[in-house]
Scaffold this active site. Structure first.
Site, mmCIF file in Angstrom:
data_model
loop_
_atom_site.group_PDB
_atom_site.id
_atom_site.type_symbol
_atom_site.label_atom_id
_atom_site.label_comp_id
_atom_site.label_asym_id
_atom_site.label_seq_id
_atom_site.Cartn_x
_atom_site.Cartn_y
_atom_site.Cartn_z
ATOM 1 N N GLU A 1 -1.899 -5.482 5.798
ATOM 2 C CA GLU A 1 -0.512 -5.621 6.251
ATOM 3 C C GLU A 1 -0.121 -7.092 6.183
ATOM 4 O O GLU A 1 -0.970 -7.975 6.394
ATOM 5 C CB GLU A 1 -0.440 -5.107 7.702
ATOM 6 C CG GLU A 1 0.936 -5.158 8.344
ATOM 7 C CD GLU A 1 0.905 -4.636 9.791
ATOM 8 O OE1 GLU A 1 -0.053 -3.932 10.173
ATOM 9 O OE2 GLU A 1 1.839 -4.972 10.535
ATOM 10 N N GLN B 1 -4.962 -4.998 17.729
ATOM 11 C CA GLN B 1 -3.900 -4.004 17.897
ATOM 12 C C GLN B 1 -4.559 -2.627 17.999
ATOM 13 O O GLN B 1 -5.142 -2.149 17.029
ATOM 14 C CB GLN B 1 -2.963 -4.050 16.679
ATOM 15 C CG GLN B 1 -1.802 -3.073 16.746
ATOM 16 C CD GLN B 1 -1.014 -3.089 15.444
ATOM 17 O OE1 GLN B 1 -1.571 -2.805 14.385
ATOM 18 N NE2 GLN B 1 0.257 -3.448 15.504
ATOM 19 N N HIS C 1 -6.818 -1.307 9.733
ATOM 20 C CA HIS C 1 -6.223 -2.257 8.791
ATOM 21 C C HIS C 1 -6.387 -3.683 9.305
ATOM 22 O O HIS C 1 -6.686 -3.892 10.480
ATOM 23 C CB HIS C 1 -4.733 -1.952 8.546
ATOM 24 C CG HIS C 1 -3.844 -2.120 9.747
ATOM 25 N ND1 HIS C 1 -3.574 -1.109 10.647
ATOM 26 C CD2 HIS C 1 -3.150 -3.201 10.207
ATOM 27 C CE1 HIS C 1 -2.758 -1.553 11.586
ATOM 28 N NE2 HIS C 1 -2.479 -2.820 11.352
ATOM 29 N N GLU D 1 0.976 1.688 20.771
ATOM 30 C CA GLU D 1 0.063 0.572 20.496
ATOM 31 C C GLU D 1 -0.021 -0.396 21.659
ATOM 32 O O GLU D 1 0.905 -0.523 22.457
ATOM 33 C CB GLU D 1 0.530 -0.186 19.257
ATOM 34 C CG GLU D 1 1.913 -0.790 19.434
ATOM 35 C CD GLU D 1 2.274 -1.745 18.306
ATOM 36 O OE1 GLU D 1 2.506 -1.269 17.205
ATOM 37 O OE2 GLU D 1 2.320 -2.954 18.572
ATOM 38 N N HIS E 1 -3.392 -9.769 13.074
ATOM 39 C CA HIS E 1 -4.088 -8.801 13.928
ATOM 40 C C HIS E 1 -5.054 -7.961 13.120
ATOM 41 O O HIS E 1 -4.998 -7.909 11.893
ATOM 42 C CB HIS E 1 -3.099 -7.912 14.691
ATOM 43 C CG HIS E 1 -2.247 -7.006 13.862
ATOM 44 N ND1 HIS E 1 -0.973 -7.333 13.451
ATOM 45 C CD2 HIS E 1 -2.474 -5.768 13.373
ATOM 46 C CE1 HIS E 1 -0.448 -6.333 12.762
ATOM 47 N NE2 HIS E 1 -1.344 -5.363 12.687
HETATM 48 C C1 MC0 Z 1 -5.942 5.760 3.670
HETATM 49 N N1 MC0 Z 1 -6.913 5.284 2.889
HETATM 50 C C2 MC0 Z 1 -7.401 4.189 3.456
HETATM 51 C C3 MC0 Z 1 -6.674 4.012 4.654
HETATM 52 N N2 MC0 Z 1 -5.764 5.007 4.756
HETATM 53 N N3 MC0 Z 1 -8.362 3.335 3.066
HETATM 54 C C4 MC0 Z 1 -8.628 2.292 3.885
HETATM 55 N N4 MC0 Z 1 -7.987 2.087 5.063
HETATM 56 C C5 MC0 Z 1 -7.014 2.916 5.478
HETATM 57 N N5 MC0 Z 1 -6.390 2.694 6.620
HETATM 58 C C6 MC0 Z 1 -7.417 5.844 1.632
HETATM 59 C C7 MC0 Z 1 -7.870 7.277 1.856
HETATM 60 O O1 MC0 Z 1 -9.211 7.323 2.290
HETATM 61 C C8 MC0 Z 1 -7.713 7.875 0.490
HETATM 62 O O2 MC0 Z 1 -8.796 7.532 -0.335
HETATM 63 C C9 MC0 Z 1 -6.464 7.164 -0.032
HETATM 64 O O3 MC0 Z 1 -6.352 5.946 0.707
HETATM 65 C C10 MC0 Z 1 -5.212 7.987 0.174
HETATM 66 O O4 MC0 Z 1 -5.154 8.293 1.548
HETATM 67 P P1 MC0 Z 1 -4.569 9.638 2.158
HETATM 68 O O5 MC0 Z 1 -5.351 9.979 3.358
HETATM 69 O O6 MC0 Z 1 -4.395 10.688 1.092
HETATM 70 O O7 MC0 Z 1 -3.167 9.195 2.692
HETATM 71 P P2 MC0 Z 1 -1.835 8.797 1.972
HETATM 72 O O8 MC0 Z 1 -2.037 8.474 0.505
HETATM 73 O O9 MC0 Z 1 -0.815 9.822 2.329
HETATM 74 O O10 MC0 Z 1 -1.500 7.443 2.773
HETATM 75 C C11 MC0 Z 1 -2.303 6.294 2.717
HETATM 76 C C12 MC0 Z 1 -1.381 5.091 2.940
HETATM 77 C C13 MC0 Z 1 -0.665 5.327 4.286
HETATM 78 C C14 MC0 Z 1 -2.272 3.815 2.979
HETATM 79 C C15 MC0 Z 1 -0.384 4.978 1.795
HETATM 80 O O11 MC0 Z 1 -1.621 5.453 5.339
HETATM 81 C C16 MC0 Z 1 0.316 4.231 4.636
HETATM 82 O O12 MC0 Z 1 1.463 4.228 4.174
HETATM 83 N N6 MC0 Z 1 -0.086 3.294 5.496
HETATM 84 C C17 MC0 Z 1 0.798 2.193 5.924
HETATM 85 C C18 MC0 Z 1 1.425 2.484 7.258
HETATM 86 C C19 MC0 Z 1 0.416 2.602 8.363
HETATM 87 O O13 MC0 Z 1 -0.785 2.676 8.168
HETATM 88 N N7 MC0 Z 1 0.957 2.652 9.613
HETATM 89 C C20 MC0 Z 1 0.111 2.723 10.804
HETATM 90 C C21 MC0 Z 1 -0.029 1.391 11.439
HETATM 91 P P3 MC0 Z 1 -9.581 8.622 -1.189
HETATM 92 O O14 MC0 Z 1 -10.677 7.846 -1.860
HETATM 93 O O15 MC0 Z 1 -10.032 9.653 -0.248
HETATM 94 O O16 MC0 Z 1 -8.550 9.109 -2.176
HETATM 95 S S1 MC0 Z 1 1.520 0.849 12.084
HETATM 96 C C22 MC0 Z 1 1.333 -0.778 12.405
HETATM 97 O O17 MC0 Z 1 0.282 -1.299 12.194
HETATM 98 C C23 MC0 Z 1 2.557 -1.482 12.961
HETATM 99 C C24 MC0 Z 1 3.045 -0.812 14.186
HETATM 100 C C25 MC0 Z 1 2.350 -2.980 13.194
HETATM 101 O O18 MC0 Z 1 1.340 -3.555 12.789
HETATM 102 O O19 MC0 Z 1 3.228 -3.605 13.816
#
Ligand code: MC0
Length: 146
Positions: free
Chosen positions: A134, A60, A84, A43, A7
């Protein structure tokens, strides 16, 4: 082995309005919807096509359910858009381990629950040329009752 685009995750402020845009503009219908409390999202999955590995590819659409969620933080900073991409695999554990060995940060120690009972993990966007990535293993298809 990664065998399909499972997705593309798209962050939005208003899920119902965004679903309506995809329906009215492209004719895509909602295949499945759910709330994932752990991830802080509501979602909708729009099925685009079946894939040759027996799976499917979806859009998604993601609306945050709480302000401290990953999607809410991302929307605050970037506004709506592609959040993503997700690759499908028959074995998320093996693929995550192999990718970790290549020096990419895998965000979860163990895969967590994703959409439609799938098992998911994420790779850090900073290790993937700016793309939050992912890995997904779909839930097994239930065999029909006899
Ligand atoms: C953050 N950053 C990204 C980003 N999110 N870059 C590209 N794409 C994204 N989606 C970048 C920010 O711009 C920042 O860069 C750096 O990563 C740190 O981000 P932050 O804003 O300080 O946030 P953190 O570090 O607290 O968290 C980022 C992180 C988090 C990726 C670790 O979002 C995470 O754990 N994501 C995985 C879970 C997730 O996204 N769940 C939602 C979808 P700079 O350069 O400014 O430092 S759930 C889903 O999809 C499920 C339901 C499914 O598929 O079934």
């Amino acid at each position: 082995m990664l065998t399909r685009i499972d997705h593309i995750g798209i962050a939005c402020f208003d899920l119902d309005r965004t679903v309506e845009f995809y329906r009215a503009t492209y004719g895509f219908e909602v295949y499945h919807s759910e709330v994932n409390e752990e991830q802080g999202v509501r979602e909708a999955m729009l099925k685009i096509n079946e894939t040759s590995d027996g799976g499917a590819s979806y859009l998604q659409l993601l609306e945050p359910t709480r302000p401290d969620s990953a999607v809410a933080k991302w929307l605050d900073k970037n506004g709506e858009g592609v959040h993503h991409i997700a690759f499908g695999t028959a074995d998320v554990d093996a693929d995550a381990a192999g990718i970790k060995d290549k020096g990419v940060r895998v965000l979860y120690e163990e895969p967590r629950r994703g959409s439609m009972g799938s098992r998911i993990t994420f790779l850090h966007p900073k290790d993937c040329h700016g793309v939050l990535t992912e890995l997904v293993t779909s839930a097994p298809v239930e065999s029909p009752e006899h």
